[in-house]
Design a protein around this motif. Sequence first.
Motif, short mmCIF file in Angstrom:
data_model
loop_
_atom_site.label_atom_id
_atom_site.label_comp_id
_atom_site.label_asym_id
_atom_site.label_seq_id
_atom_site.Cartn_x
_atom_site.Cartn_y
_atom_site.Cartn_z
N GLN A 94 32.74 45.36 34.57
CA GLN A 94 32.13 44.23 35.28
C GLN A 94 30.63 44.16 35.04
N LYS A 95 30.00 45.32 34.80
CA LYS A 95 28.55 45.37 34.58
C LYS A 95 28.19 45.22 33.11
N GLU A 134 34.69 50.12 36.70
CA GLU A 134 33.70 49.17 37.21
C GLU A 134 32.60 48.87 36.20
N LYS A 137 32.22 54.06 46.43
CA LYS A 137 32.13 52.63 46.15
C LYS A 137 33.51 52.03 46.39
N ARG A 165 36.60 49.42 46.11
CA ARG A 165 37.21 48.59 45.07
C ARG A 165 37.89 47.39 45.71
#
Length: 166
Positions: free
Chosen positions: A152-153, A149, A113, A115
Motif C-alpha cells: 500500500q505504501k 502493508e 498496527k 489491519r
Amino acid sequence: MAATFASRCSRVGRSLFGGLSNSSPGLLTTSHEITCNNLFTQQQRTFIQMRTVLKVVDNSGAKKVMCIQALKGKKGARLGDTIIASVKEAHPNGKVKKGKVVYGVVVRAAMQKGRCDGSEVKFDDNAVVLVDKQGQPIGTRVFGPVPHELRQKKHVKILTLAGHIA
C-alpha cells in the motif's frame, strides 16, 4: 507518572478488591494486576522516533542504524514509513559505512498496527531496509518477514526481495 499510576493501581486493588470476594480472594487482584501489566507493555511499544536504534535486515553492509528523523508523522514512523537514519554499526566491506546518513523504510515495528480484517500485526523488533532517495533498496536481499502493508505504501521492490511475507 507511570509509577504514580502503578502505585494507585496497587492501592486500589488491595483496598477495594481485597475484601469483596471471599470465595476467590486472588482472582480479582490477579485480573487487576494483568490490566496494570498490559498498560505497561503498551507503554513500551511506541512509535519509531528520534534516537531509536533499528536493526538493518538487508545486505547493504549496515548492522544497526539510529533514527534521526521520521519523514511522515509528528509522533514518529510506523510500518512502511520512511526515516532518515545514521549508521551506527557496519560490516567493514559493505556498501555503506559507519557514520553515513541514509534513508530507510521501516519493515518491522514493535508497535502494533491494525489491519482491515480486524487483526493486528506486531513484531518483536524494529527493523529497517536501507533505500536511496528515490526509494530503491540499496541491498539485494531482505532477511526475515516483511508485512504486506508495504504494498500500500508503494514499496513493491522490497516485497519482491523479501523471502517471507507476513
